[in-house]
Design a protein around this motif. Structure first.
Motif, mmCIF file in Angstrom:
data_model
loop_
_atom_site.group_PDB
_atom_site.id
_atom_site.type_symbol
_atom_site.label_atom_id
_atom_site.label_comp_id
_atom_site.label_asym_id
_atom_site.label_seq_id
_atom_site.Cartn_x
_atom_site.Cartn_y
_atom_site.Cartn_z
ATOM 1 N N MET A 52 10.425 -6.250 5.960
ATOM 2 C CA MET A 52 10.853 -4.930 5.505
ATOM 3 C C MET A 52 12.029 -5.051 4.547
ATOM 4 N N GLY A 53 12.926 -6.015 4.804
ATOM 5 C CA GLY A 53 14.076 -6.239 3.931
ATOM 6 C C GLY A 53 13.699 -6.688 2.532
ATOM 7 N N GLU A 54 12.477 -7.157 2.349
ATOM 8 C CA GLU A 54 12.003 -7.536 1.018
ATOM 9 C C GLU A 54 11.528 -6.325 0.217
ATOM 10 N N TYR A 55 11.292 -5.200 0.877
ATOM 11 C CA TYR A 55 10.764 -4.011 0.216
ATOM 12 C C TYR A 55 11.749 -2.841 0.189
ATOM 13 N N ASN A 99 0.827 -1.207 0.000
ATOM 14 C CA ASN A 99 0.000 0.000 0.000
ATOM 15 C C ASN A 99 0.862 1.257 0.000
ATOM 16 N N LEU A 100 1.909 1.269 0.836
ATOM 17 C CA LEU A 100 2.819 2.419 0.843
ATOM 18 C C LEU A 100 3.471 2.607 -0.516
ATOM 19 N N ARG A 101 3.896 1.497 -1.143
ATOM 20 C CA ARG A 101 4.532 1.586 -2.465
ATOM 21 C C ARG A 101 3.567 2.189 -3.484
ATOM 22 N N ALA A 102 2.297 1.795 -3.441
ATOM 23 C CA ALA A 102 1.314 2.327 -4.386
ATOM 24 C C ALA A 102 1.166 3.842 -4.241
ATOM 25 N N VAL A 103 1.145 4.322 -3.005
ATOM 26 C CA VAL A 103 1.017 5.762 -2.780
ATOM 27 C C VAL A 103 2.310 6.474 -3.192
ATOM 28 N N CYS A 104 3.458 5.879 -2.888
ATOM 29 C CA CYS A 104 4.733 6.451 -3.342
ATOM 30 C C CYS A 104 4.732 6.609 -4.861
ATOM 31 N N GLN A 105 4.312 5.572 -5.565
ATOM 32 C CA GLN A 105 4.303 5.601 -7.022
ATOM 33 C C GLN A 105 3.321 6.642 -7.557
ATOM 34 N N ALA A 106 2.180 6.802 -6.891
ATOM 35 C CA ALA A 106 1.216 7.822 -7.308
ATOM 36 C C ALA A 106 1.798 9.224 -7.161
ATOM 37 N N ALA A 149 2.173 1.541 9.119
ATOM 38 C CA ALA A 149 3.404 2.284 8.820
ATOM 39 C C ALA A 149 3.068 3.561 8.079
ATOM 40 N N ASP A 150 3.777 4.615 8.428
ATOM 41 C CA ASP A 150 3.719 5.865 7.677
ATOM 42 C C ASP A 150 5.129 6.195 7.217
ATOM 43 N N ALA A 151 5.258 7.206 6.359
ATOM 44 C CA ALA A 151 6.584 7.460 5.783
ATOM 45 C C ALA A 151 6.704 8.903 5.323
ATOM 46 N N VAL A 152 7.945 9.310 5.143
ATOM 47 C CA VAL A 152 8.293 10.561 4.488
ATOM 48 C C VAL A 152 9.190 10.201 3.319
ATOM 49 N N MET A 153 8.851 10.719 2.160
ATOM 50 C CA MET A 153 9.604 10.424 0.937
ATOM 51 C C MET A 153 10.105 11.738 0.343
ATOM 52 N N VAL A 154 11.334 11.717 -0.175
ATOM 53 C CA VAL A 154 11.892 12.877 -0.843
ATOM 54 C C VAL A 154 12.180 12.498 -2.291
ATOM 55 N N LEU A 155 11.624 13.277 -3.217
ATOM 56 C CA LEU A 155 11.788 13.025 -4.641
ATOM 57 C C LEU A 155 12.969 13.816 -5.179
ATOM 58 N N GLY A 156 13.545 13.299 -6.230
ATOM 59 C CA GLY A 156 14.606 14.038 -6.905
ATOM 60 C C GLY A 156 15.916 13.675 -6.408
ATOM 61 N N GLY A 161 4.958 9.853 -7.710
ATOM 62 C CA GLY A 161 6.096 9.969 -8.610
ATOM 63 C C GLY A 161 7.383 9.389 -8.077
ATOM 64 N N GLY A 162 7.312 8.587 -7.030
ATOM 65 C CA GLY A 162 8.514 7.984 -6.456
ATOM 66 C C GLY A 162 8.329 6.497 -6.241
ATOM 67 N N ASP A 163 9.102 5.957 -5.333
ATOM 68 C CA ASP A 163 9.011 4.542 -4.977
ATOM 69 C C ASP A 163 9.535 4.386 -3.554
ATOM 70 N N LEU A 164 9.445 3.181 -3.028
ATOM 71 C CA LEU A 164 9.919 2.951 -1.667
ATOM 72 C C LEU A 164 11.391 3.313 -1.494
#
Length: 126
Positions: free
Chosen positions: A92-95, A57-64, A119-126, A66-69
């Protein structure tokens, strides 16, 4: 400050008054995901299955957004039983791969919908 709401149909819809993620500049703040199957909107069964679904689920939102895990810099994980800590690390090591994001793992008395992990996350693009 301009913020953009991020949504993925490949992750469960929000179960409350929040967005799946909010993007501000190159930073994306991802709301907590539990092990809900996005199609049936029901929790998958068991800790391991819920862990996998959380990261999917986190990966899907990351991809939406413009990023990834691999773009996640901070991960917060909440479990109802820290006895599952080793299993959490293994899954977690699988993702995620090195360099791993910063992470907090916290035992919570209860999670939404009776989930075993969130789980929640902060992602930085670029």
């Amino acid at each position: 400050m301009s913020k953009t709401i991020v949504h993925s149909d490949h992750a469960p819809a929000a179960v409350g008054t929040y967005s799946q993620a909010v993007k501000v500049g190159d930073t994306v703040y991802l709301s907590g995901q539990i092990g809900l199957d996005p199609v049936s909107n029901t929790l998958v069964d068991g800790f391991e299955a819920q862990c996998h679904q959380v990261f999917k689920n986190l990966r899907a939102v990351c991809q939406a957004a413009g990023g990834d895990l691999s773009d996640v810099v901070k991960l917060g994980v909440f479990v109802v039983d820290l006895a599952n800590f080793a299993t959490l690390n293994q899954i977690m090591g699988e993702y995620f791969s090195q360099p791993f994001p910063a992470r907090a793992a916290i035992q919570a008395a209860a999670l939404p919908k009776g989930a075993l992990v969130e789980a929640d996350a902060v992602m930085v693009l670029g």
